[in-house]
Each structure stands twice: as C-alpha cells, then as structure tokens.
Design an enzyme around this catalytic site. Sequence first.
Site, PDB file in Angstrom:
ATOM      1  N   ASN A 114      -6.525   0.354   0.322  1.00 20.67           N
ATOM      2  CA  ASN A 114      -5.846   0.763  -0.909  1.00 20.67           C
ATOM      3  C   ASN A 114      -6.204  -0.133  -2.102  1.00 20.67           C
ATOM      4  OD1 ASN A 114      -2.413   2.138  -1.052  1.00 20.67           O
ATOM      5  ND2 ASN A 114      -4.331   2.872  -1.876  1.00 20.67           N
ATOM      6  N   THR A 146       0.833  -1.205   0.000  1.00 24.24           N
ATOM      7  CA  THR A 146       0.000   0.000   0.000  1.00 24.24           C
ATOM      8  C   THR A 146       0.871   1.261   0.000  1.00 24.24           C
ATOM      9  OG1 THR A 146      -0.080   0.236   2.401  1.00 24.24           O
ATOM     10  CG2 THR A 146      -1.703  -1.239   1.394  1.00 24.24           C
ATOM     11  N   CYS A 147       0.213   2.419  -0.220  1.00 23.01           N
ATOM     12  CA  CYS A 147       0.933   3.694  -0.241  1.00 23.01           C
ATOM     13  C   CYS A 147       1.112   4.262   1.162  1.00 23.01           C
ATOM     14  CB  CYS A 147       0.184   4.699  -1.114  1.00 23.01           C
ATOM     15  SG  CYS A 147      -0.057   4.083  -2.780  1.00 23.01           S
ATOM     16  N   ASP A 148       0.652   3.528   2.161  1.00 19.87           N
ATOM     17  CA  ASP A 148       0.725   3.981   3.541  1.00 19.87           C
ATOM     18  C   ASP A 148       2.164   3.890   4.054  1.00 19.87           C
ATOM     19  OD1 ASP A 148       0.415   4.418   6.207  1.00 19.87           O
ATOM     20  OD2 ASP A 148      -0.938   2.734   6.565  1.00 19.87           O
ATOM     21  N   SER A 149       2.637   4.966   4.684  1.00 17.34           N
ATOM     22  CA  SER A 149       4.039   4.942   5.121  1.00 17.34           C
ATOM     23  C   SER A 149       4.272   4.054   6.342  1.00 17.34           C
ATOM     24  CB  SER A 149       4.539   6.362   5.377  1.00 17.34           C
ATOM     25  OG  SER A 149       3.702   6.960   6.330  1.00 17.34           O
TER      26      SER A 149
END
Length: 406
Positions: free
Chosen positions: A375, A335-338
């Site tokens: 996501n 996912t684009c989650d940090s």
Amino acid sequence: MRKFSTGTEAALELRPDHPLYCFRPGILKADAREFMSLFPGDTAYAVKTNGEPMVLSHLVEAGVKIFDVASPGEFAAVREASPDAEMLYMHPVKAQSDIRLALETYGIRVMSLDHEDEIAKVLRIVRALDLDPGSITIYVRLQTKAHATYELSKKFGAAPGHAVELVQRLDRIGFKVGLCFHVGSQVEEAESYESALRSADWVRNRAGVKLAGLDVGGGFPATYGEDPARKQKPMPSLEELMSRLRSDIKEWEFDEMPLTAEPGRVIVARAFSLIVRVMLRKGRRLYINDGIWASLSDSWTGKITLPARFIPDPARKIRNGDPKKVVPFRVCGATCDSVDILSRPFWLPETIDTGDWIEIGHIGAYSLSLRTRFNGFYPDDFVEVSTPFEGEGEPESYASLETMGD
Ligand SMILES: *Cc1c(COP(=O)(O)O)cnc(C)c1O
C-alpha cells in the site's frame, strides 16, 4: 541520525507523523556483550532478526565476530558491516547457486542441512570448485520438541535415526560434522534445550563419529511487557536459563567440543522502540500509522506482550475521560487491508485521542526485518536514543494477550 535522550523527547520535538524508530546502540551493545559473557562458546548473531546495517556494524563494534546467515542478501549485509566476520550458513534448504556463492565468493565454510539430497547438492559444488571437504563443517539439524512461543521444529530437522545416517554419510565423504538444533523463538522453559541436548547425545552415541561441534541455535527469550490481566508463568530470566543450559551441557558432556549459539531476539529486542501516531480515534478504535504489514507483525500474532508508553500531544487542550484509567483499544493499521487490525488490544489511558503518540518498546526483533511496501507505506525514519525504554519509568500501557470482543 538525530540524537535524543528519550523517545518522549523525540516525539515532542519532531512531532512525527510517520512511524519513527528509536535506535539505542548502547543497549544493543550491552545486550550483545551480556549474552557473550553468559554463553560458554561462540556467539553467532542471527541476521534475520534485524539485519539493518546500523545493527550489524554496532554488533561488530561490540565484539560479535560470527553471524548466522541464510541468503545472498544476508551474506552481503554482513560483508558490508565487517570484511572479516565469519558467516555460518545455517539454512537447511539452500539454492544451488546460493551454495556456490557462499563457498566461492564469500568463503563460507560452515553450513547446515537435514536431508541426504542436500548433501548431494553441496558435494556437487564442493567437487566443482575442487575444495577439500575436510575444510568444511556441516551441521546436521536435529528435530526438537520445545516449549517456545514460536515452535519451529515442524519445518526443519531430521529425526534422530535419520540424523545418525546423515552424520555417518558426511563423515565418510570427509566433511567435518557437527550437530545443531533450533528450539524455536522466545523459549518459555529451560527444559527445551535439555531435551534437544538429550537427542543430540543419542545421535552422537549411535553415529560413533567424532563431532566437530554443537550449535544450540537461538530461541533465548527477550524481556517484554507484562499483561496484568493474565496470570502468566513467569519467563525464566536469561541468567537462569543460561545457568541451566551450562550445567546441561556439562551433564550431557558437550563441554569438551566447540559450542555455538545463534541468538537473535534476545540481543536486538530492547535496542529499538517505535513511535506511532494516532491518525484517528473512533470510539474504542485507534487508527495508527503502522501495522501488521510494517513493524507490528510480531504483535499481530498476539503472542508477545509489547510494553507501550502514551505520549499525549500537548497541543490538545480538551480531553475526555480519566487519564489514570487504562482501557483496551482495538488498533487498526495504516493500510487499507481489512486484516490489518491487531488481533489483540492495546491497553492505553482512556484520554488518548487523535494526534497523540504511542511509543512501543522492545520492538527490535522481527519488526524492521518484516516491513513490506504494501500500500506504499514503508516506515524508515530513525533517531538515536540513549535512555533505555524502561528508563523513563514503568510504562503504563501494553499490548494485551487477551482477545477483545467488538
Ligand atoms: C531465527 C533463527 C535464529 C534466531 O532465533 P531467535 O529466537 O531470534 O533467537 C537462530 N537460528 C536459526 C537457525 C534461526 O532460524
């Protein structure tokens, strides 16, 4: 479901670009039968560990007849897998409508609780449905202190003195009363069960009520990988732990009453591996197509050493580094989650690169059941594999327990 002999064979033939679960029904059944043969009582599989229909139906085939459930979704999943399986509704804090559904629609007659207000909730519905309390067994959940990888007694459980009152109150109403506990997940010492048995004995003696049974919960340890960099206390094997538990049960004189266990992890961990692909290698970082919001949240907590196997893409002809040298990589999720970065590194051969696969073993517990659609990623592809993960030889890679500096 397509069938393969090994995970490597599946990876090389299918070249999966999305995460691929390798289901090993033979291992699942063997591990379930092994547990049932070692535990001196009933085995109730804890559905939350992995409630996939394929898991439940193979467990039914293996002879599992009882399931530990916590929600309407789990009631329905078990009913679907077996029309006559018994269900134990062992969530101590239940919605009123779910208690009604359990009693009325699913015929569930075993529950647990740890508070008098929960007794009032259950009793209201028992009266409304005109059921005999004597047809229902209620387990009072005891607080325990244990050495487990995941310590769970902070959330549920009545202190011993309080448990005595609950037992007596339930008995006065006419319910059958048992005692239960859950020492946590992946227990690290056999003593965890012993101290819980000691409090159960204390409660029994003070309450002066004839108990209908004792449920020792789950927590039985599954085998995982080994981190050579870490001097770990060796985990007790299931055989050792069970032989201790059997003798403790005798010693505390619980062997005369019906016993139940609620294993989850120990039964299903080895039944699945997961093949992920390296979408991109950036220095010592690997971007893979799974992560903490999908199958790897148990790994993210960094408490379990997952074994892993490198499956190089034969299409890549040029590689850098020494294939025999295993080094730590930071693993970034899909996912684009940090926060979707594993907190512990995976140790893998230095030559790993974009397009290669990693088969992560023993991932059947708390992985598929914790997938989210965050996501838009939701791994849901399966193949059947006959060889155990470790049957292909000692895996060279693993998810470490140590943190990694950037
Ligand atoms: C989660 C849970 C289990 C299963 O625990 P494992 O550690 O996976 O064996 C058993 N009983 C209860 C009440 C649970 O909440």
